[in-house]
Scaffold this motif. Structure first.
Motif, short mmCIF file in Angstrom:
data_model
loop_
_atom_site.label_atom_id
_atom_site.label_comp_id
_atom_site.label_asym_id
_atom_site.label_seq_id
_atom_site.Cartn_x
_atom_site.Cartn_y
_atom_site.Cartn_z
N LEU A 1 30.62 -69.98 -43.68
CA LEU A 1 30.69 -71.21 -42.89
C LEU A 1 29.86 -72.26 -43.59
CD1 LEU A 1 31.42 -72.87 -40.39
CD2 LEU A 1 29.50 -71.77 -39.20
N ASN A 2 30.54 -73.30 -44.06
CA ASN A 2 29.86 -74.37 -44.80
C ASN A 2 29.03 -73.80 -45.95
OD1 ASN A 2 31.02 -76.32 -43.11
ND2 ASN A 2 29.43 -75.97 -41.60
N GLN B 1 30.09 -67.40 -34.82
CA GLN B 1 29.47 -68.71 -34.86
C GLN B 1 30.36 -69.73 -34.17
OE1 GLN B 1 26.53 -70.05 -36.29
NE2 GLN B 1 25.90 -67.91 -36.35
N ASP C 1 34.07 -78.52 -40.15
CA ASP C 1 33.50 -77.32 -40.79
C ASP C 1 34.46 -76.78 -41.84
OD1 ASP C 1 31.07 -77.22 -39.46
OD2 ASP C 1 31.71 -75.70 -38.01
N VAL D 1 35.43 -73.18 -43.54
CA VAL D 1 35.33 -71.73 -43.40
C VAL D 1 36.11 -71.09 -44.53
CG1 VAL D 1 35.81 -69.75 -41.93
CG2 VAL D 1 35.14 -71.92 -40.89
N LEU E 1 32.05 -73.26 -34.02
CA LEU E 1 32.51 -74.19 -35.05
C LEU E 1 32.51 -75.61 -34.52
CD1 LEU E 1 35.56 -72.05 -36.21
CD2 LEU E 1 33.36 -72.29 -37.38
N THR F 1 34.22 -68.53 -34.53
CA THR F 1 34.90 -67.86 -35.64
C THR F 1 35.84 -66.77 -35.14
OG1 THR F 1 32.89 -66.51 -35.91
CG2 THR F 1 33.16 -68.39 -37.41
#
Length: 83
Positions: free
Chosen positions: A55-56, A66, A72, A74, A68, A30
């Motif tokens: 995230l998700n 995090q 995904d 975001v 990725l 991220t």
């Protein structure tokens, strides 16, 4: 890899779009995404340090990093005020 980025409220206004597809190197985090978003949408600098990512559809802590994966989602969620 492709990551879908959603912009909400003030971040949508600053980016000039409600969503974008961002290409990142495999294993990106991220933090890397944030750097790329600031390059692509420099106006987002106004919100740096005051928005959170999800995230998700799960909120991340403000300083949480995090890794990725492709596909995904975001979301960039700025602070919301109101009464």
């Amino acid at each position: 890899m492709q990551v879908r980025v959603l912009f909400f409220a003030r971040s949508r206004e600053l980016a000039g779009t409600s969503e974008a597809s961002v290409t990142l190197e495999p294993g990106s985090t991220t933090t890397v995404l944030l750097q790329q978003l600031l390059q692509q949408y420099p106006q987002l600098e106004e919100l740096r340090g005051s928005f959170v990512f999800s995230l998700n559809q799960e909120y991340l802590a403000p300083d949480e990093e995090q890794q990725l994966k492709g596909g995904d989602e975001v979301a960039v969620i700025p602070p919301i005020s109101g009464g």
